[in-house]
Write an enzyme that holds these catalytic residues in place. Structure first.
Site, PDB file in Angstrom:
ATOM      1  N   PHE A   1      54.796  45.631  55.314  1.00  0.00           N
ATOM      2  CA  PHE A   1      54.008  44.421  55.048  1.00  0.00           C
ATOM      3  C   PHE A   1      54.317  43.360  56.114  1.00  0.00           C
ATOM      4  CE2 PHE A   1      52.860  40.491  52.854  1.00  0.00           C
ATOM      5  CZ  PHE A   1      51.598  40.821  52.393  1.00  0.00           C
TER       6      PHE A   1
ATOM      7  N   ASP B   1      62.178  46.643  49.901  1.00  0.00           N
ATOM      8  CA  ASP B   1      61.131  45.765  49.401  1.00  0.00           C
ATOM      9  C   ASP B   1      60.417  46.523  48.278  1.00  0.00           C
ATOM     10  OD1 ASP B   1      58.712  44.482  48.891  1.00  0.00           O
ATOM     11  OD2 ASP B   1      58.418  43.872  50.971  1.00  0.00           O
TER      12      ASP B   1
ATOM     13  N   TYR C   1      54.413  38.494  40.883  1.00  0.00           N
ATOM     14  CA  TYR C   1      53.038  38.118  40.545  1.00  0.00           C
ATOM     15  C   TYR C   1      52.095  39.309  40.486  1.00  0.00           C
ATOM     16  CZ  TYR C   1      53.182  37.389  45.683  1.00  0.00           C
ATOM     17  OH  TYR C   1      53.408  37.498  47.024  1.00  0.00           O
ATOM     18  N   LYS C   2      52.635  40.496  40.806  1.00  0.00           N
ATOM     19  CA  LYS C   2      51.801  41.693  40.740  1.00  0.00           C
ATOM     20  C   LYS C   2      51.963  42.328  39.353  1.00  0.00           C
ATOM     21  CE  LYS C   2      52.499  42.392  45.710  1.00  0.00           C
ATOM     22  NZ  LYS C   2      51.167  41.995  46.181  1.00  0.00           N
TER      23      LYS C   2
ATOM     24  N   ARG D   1      41.615  48.641  48.241  1.00  0.00           N
ATOM     25  CA  ARG D   1      42.661  49.052  47.301  1.00  0.00           C
ATOM     26  C   ARG D   1      42.162  48.897  45.875  1.00  0.00           C
ATOM     27  NH1 ARG D   1      48.073  45.788  48.871  1.00  0.00           N
ATOM     28  NH2 ARG D   1      46.852  44.233  47.750  1.00  0.00           N
TER      29      ARG D   1
END
Lengths: 400, 400
Positions: free
Chosen positions: B124, B201, B226-227, B371
């Site tokens: 990322f 990560d 937050y996912k 996605r």
């Protein structure tokens, strides 16, 4: 004291603002708005709406709707209403500590041929600790000012310590213990005369007095929003970088939110050309929304009116404390103090505990200080009178 | 495809959890829970109570009541329920980016005689940018892995790049684009064989599959909330530091919350002996409270049950996409993927936009990826079917 508190309250042009906050009648007096401000009723509403309607209903689309711009948009609101800062120089992000860290690195990098960071020993711990950490990482030296607690940092004191090696000076506008307000324009000019840059910590001044960063040509500034901006425990901080530094400024926590194109997922890092380069990771949207409500309430009242009430509240508090013969460490000249008044007492901790037990909440600071924080929009003169009366009664029963 | 989605939903043991979230009927399908999870109803309640009763009524006393312990207390809940981490190794703090920054410095400092940080080019952006920033600041070199997008980082690929100079390796457990799940225990062992330490990560894996950091002897880890933890846009991240590193670990953003005695306002900095040394400034209490609700919901369902549903959801999605002849970049072996499925299409951006216009929200990733994030507690099979049908219809009208 001759004027009764209800007379002061009835002639207070900002009195009605108290109703804009959640005020719990169980408390006789909340005199710690300089640590954590009360909740604006608008914020209760806004956060509920944000959770249910924005996050709950817009979901990921919220970022494109508006969230992605909030750090700068609300930063600009803070800049315009509270900092005397033109647009594009202020962002809401992270915590005060993280922002101080970024600004220290950014500031030091503007003076690569100099190796000293100057800070006063009375400064707030996080500022001091971070100065030490950044100085060590960059091979710089910390030069300590040792001001008197009440006088705090004067032009004379600072002037004597500046020189060709000074890269960065870190100062608080209002001392977190004594409440002393230092001369931001004069000290800034002094730093510039020495060829250095300044980082101002505005935590205890923002929102209670007029600040003019652009006019004073301040380089960098930082401050929190959970005190007089009433944005909640651990709400995000703000950061100011003067326009003239923006093009060259760098910061070490170069996360994706600091990149020129946030969603490009680029192979190579390129810093945003704007104040966004000071961001790092995904900002707390709920946190920024609360800041926005807080700053709008202050903007509505106006900082000049707030400052006038703050001076009246601190003068009244000092009058009451003087009548009782309590020792103060806060300047008696209104021009030299912020919006809290601090008592020194050997038994400070016990007095603070007993005050809280009686429903009057002050703030204890090691080893012998009691701070009375007077948040102009939510604190009434009656509240001050009741709180100080309890302090005086409790102190009368304490060892001297 | 033979099994209709309603049959799959009616035999789903976690189906009832969907009612625990705010689900907006205006959306046909929300397939982006891997970017921003839906709002748990419990969080709506909890945040309202927090604002009105905790912040509003307890005010500054809230810190002593419980807030001061929340970063570690909720960190421990995340560690126990989701990370396979014994207490005292996990904290909630700041953002993923800020935490990666701290962990990179902390990790590099454990190997002062080595000068390379290894990271994959598919990682990322924020991880890559921060590795470059920290490497530059420490005079280290970045060694880039160049994995295939679908295979991602394998033991063979990584093994060929490790050596006596390797200090730190940074890896994602699930790739944010392809959804590929790499072999965390094997890769961790490989890094250790080379005498280096690893920073994992976990942003795209935490909450949807069993993770056993202690068992794998992972050194450091970070992830967002937050996912799949459904804690809201910009909610605070978590950070894991293995117990065996804690006594020696240092981090550069040494703010007051990392000090041994938070309220001593000490003249000299001394790092907390516990995981608190990884903190910096005042944490967002509202943010941590939301994380607590998110992790409790996952703990209630159980990560193994969630993983089983995640595998079923991704398998079903792949089946539907295969039937339509859409190109995928996600592994077909369930053991090799996380909880999102990614389509590659020349017209990806336009397809994503048109899907959103029709009420099915996926996630577009530059330049050609769509996605489909499948958050097991809040995503139904019916929702997947409806969303994929729209994707296929829109794609049929797009250029190939």
């Amino acid at each position: 004291v001759t004027t009764p508190p209800d007379v002061l309250d009835s002639s207070d042009p900002l009195a009605a603002f108290r109703d804009r906050f959640v005020v719990d009648d169980d408390l006789v007096a909340y005199l710690d708005g300089n640590s954590l401000g009360r909740v604006p009723k608008a914020t209760v509403e806004r956060l509920a709406t944000f959770v249910s309607e924005e996050w709950g209903s817009r979901l990921i689309r919220g970022w494109e709707d508006s969230w992605v711009d909030l750090p700068v948009a609300v930063g600009d609101e803070v800049g315009a209403a509270l900092l005397g800062a033109a647009a594009g120089q202020t962002v809401i992000a992270d915590s005060t500590s993280v922002n101080i860290y970024k600004l220290l690195h950014a500031a030091a990098a503007t003076r690569p041929d100099r190796d000293e960071i100057v800070i006063d020993a009375t400064n707030f711990p996080t500022d001091r600790y971070l100065v030490e950490s950044v100085a060590a990482a960059r091979g710089m030296t910390v030069r300590w000012l040792e001001p008197d607690l009440v006088d705090n940092v004067t032009v004379e004191l600072l002037g004597a310590e500046l020189g060709d090696r000074t890269a960065v000076v870190v100062l608080c506008q209002v001392d977190y213990r004594s409440g002393t307000l230092v001369d931001l324009p004069a000290l800034t000019a002094l730093v510039h005369d020495a060829g250095a840059v300044v980082v101002w910590d505005l935590c205890h001044s923002v929102g209670v007095l007029p600040i003019a960063l652009d006019a004073a040509q301040v380089d960098f500034a930082v401050g929190c929003t959970y005190k007089y901006l009433n944005s909640g425990p651990g709400s995000p901080a703000f950061m100011y970088v003067a326009d003239r530094h923006l093009a060259e400024v760098t910061q070490p926590i170069a996360g994706w939110w600091s990149a020129a194109d946030l969603f490009a997922m680029s192979d190579t890092y390129e810093a945003a050309p704007t104040i966004r380069r000071m961001l790092s990771g995904t900002p707390s949207v709920a946190g920024i929304v609360a800041v926005q409500e807080g700053v709008r309430l202050i903007a509505e009242a106006g900082v000049d009116a707030i400052r006038a009430k703050s001076e009246a509240l601190t003068a009244y508090t000092i009058e009451l404390l003087d009548d009782a013969g309590v020792e103060l460490v806060t300047p008696r000249d209104a021009d030299l103090r912020g919006s809290h008044v601090t008592v020194r007492h050997l038994d400070a901790r016990r007095i603070a505990d007993q005050m809280i037990a009686r429903g009057a909440v002050p703030d204890f600071r090691e080893p012998d200080l009691i701070r009375l924080g007077l948040s102009p929009l939510s604190t009434s003169f009656a509240e001050v009178e009741a709180g100080v009366r309890i302090l005086v009664e409790v102190a009368a029963g304490a060892r001297r």
